[in-house]
Design an enzyme around this catalytic site. Structure first.
Site, short mmCIF file in Angstrom:
data_model
loop_
_atom_site.label_atom_id
_atom_site.label_comp_id
_atom_site.label_asym_id
_atom_site.label_seq_id
_atom_site.Cartn_x
_atom_site.Cartn_y
_atom_site.Cartn_z
N ASN A 1 12.51 1.19 1.78
CA ASN A 1 11.75 0.25 0.96
C ASN A 1 12.70 -0.58 0.10
OD1 ASN A 1 9.35 -0.87 -0.33
ND2 ASN A 1 9.82 0.44 -2.08
N LYS B 1 0.82 -1.21 0.00
CA LYS B 1 0.00 0.00 0.00
C LYS B 1 0.86 1.27 0.00
CE LYS B 1 -3.97 0.13 1.65
NZ LYS B 1 -4.83 -0.16 0.50
N HIS C 1 12.69 -2.59 -3.62
CA HIS C 1 11.92 -2.75 -4.86
C HIS C 1 12.69 -3.70 -5.79
CE1 HIS C 1 9.02 -1.73 -7.94
NE2 HIS C 1 10.03 -1.65 -8.78
C1 GRF Z 1 9.93 -8.28 -2.91
O1 GRF Z 1 10.24 -8.60 -4.22
C2 GRF Z 1 10.16 -6.81 -2.65
O2 GRF Z 1 11.20 -6.26 -3.41
C3 GRF Z 1 8.84 -6.19 -3.06
O3 GRF Z 1 7.87 -7.13 -2.67
C4 GRF Z 1 8.45 -8.45 -2.61
C5 GRF Z 1 8.17 -8.99 -1.26
O4 GRF Z 1 8.60 -10.31 -1.11
N1 GRF Z 1 8.65 -4.88 -2.52
P1 GRF Z 1 8.62 -10.98 0.34
O5 GRF Z 1 7.23 -10.82 0.94
O6 GRF Z 1 9.66 -10.31 1.15
O7 GRF Z 1 8.95 -12.42 0.10
#
Ligand code: GRF
Length: 207
Positions: free
Chosen positions: A109, A93, A111
């Site tokens: 964060n 979110k 990504h």
């Molecule tokens: C990861 O690829 C992260 O980069 C993105 O969401 C995914 C989360 O994976 N923001 P997890 O829940 O940590 O396995």
């Protein structure tokens, strides 16, 4: 050096959360995970937290009349645990400006692409990897960054690339990038907790 109090937001399986928990438990990160919060009741990330005796809280958006109030509830929960650093570990979110101001340059964060490619609104989960594959890029990767008012736009702390193979599917590329994520995010948190990260405008200096 006192331990930084960390709050982590998750929406899904929480493999990144697990990498942080492991790194805190091994002493690699000089921090303490105070609470894990999710917008999804059955996010496996909450279970991972419970498995390690970390407070796990589901905050149901449906109990709030708008996104502002919902974010206020998260801020309140974080503050009640004295959280100083917020980590978005697969939290889907968007945060309100109020949230971002409250924790200015204190929200990190991860990504799963090389920002500024394949990021921003609508780029989450497998969609990121599908977009990279469909574009035909030869490199993708992971980015750890501070959160500002624009999605996936804040100062970049670390990036690392991986090769994209001709026959990759979104799933195989995701798996290769997750391996990198599980190194990069704990490393960024380690440096943050050792006060080795300085934000200079859009740039991040590792001291
Ligand atoms: C990861 O690829 C992260 O980069 C993105 O969401 C995914 C989360 O994976 N923001 P997890 O829940 O940590 O396995």
């Amino acid at each position: 050096m006192p331990q930084i109090k960390i709050g982590i937001l998750v929406s899904g399986s929480g493999t990144n959360l697990q990498s942080i928990i492991n790194s805190v438990e091994s002493g690699f990160i000089n921090g303490k995970i105070q609470v894990v919060i999710s917008n999804k009741e059955n996010a496996y990330g909450l279970q991972r937290a419970r498995n390690h005796n970390i407070g796990a809280v589901f905050i149901n958006e449906k109990n709030y009349s708008n996104i502002e109030e919902y974010n206020e509830a998260i801020i309140k929960e974080l503050k009640s645990h004295g959280v100083e650093l917020v980590v978005l570990a697969g939290y889907i979110k968007i945060l309100t400006n109020k949230f971002i101001e409250t924790y200015s340059n204190k929200i990190i964060n991860i990504h799963p692409s090389l920002i500024p490619s394949f990021c921003g609104k609508g780029y989450y989960g497998l969609k990121v990897h599908e977009a990279a594959i469909n574009y035909g890029v030869k490199l993708s990767g992971a980015t750890v960054h501070f959160v500002n008012e624009e999605a996936d736009n804040g100062p970049i702390i670390f990036q690392e690339s991986v090769s994209v193979h001709y026959d990759d599917t979104a799933e195989t590329l995701q798996e290769r990038i997750l391996e990198v994520e599980h190194k990069l995010l704990p490393l960024a948190l380690k440096y943050y907790c050792e006060n080795k990260i300085e934000v200079v405008g859009r740039k991040v200096k590792i001291k």
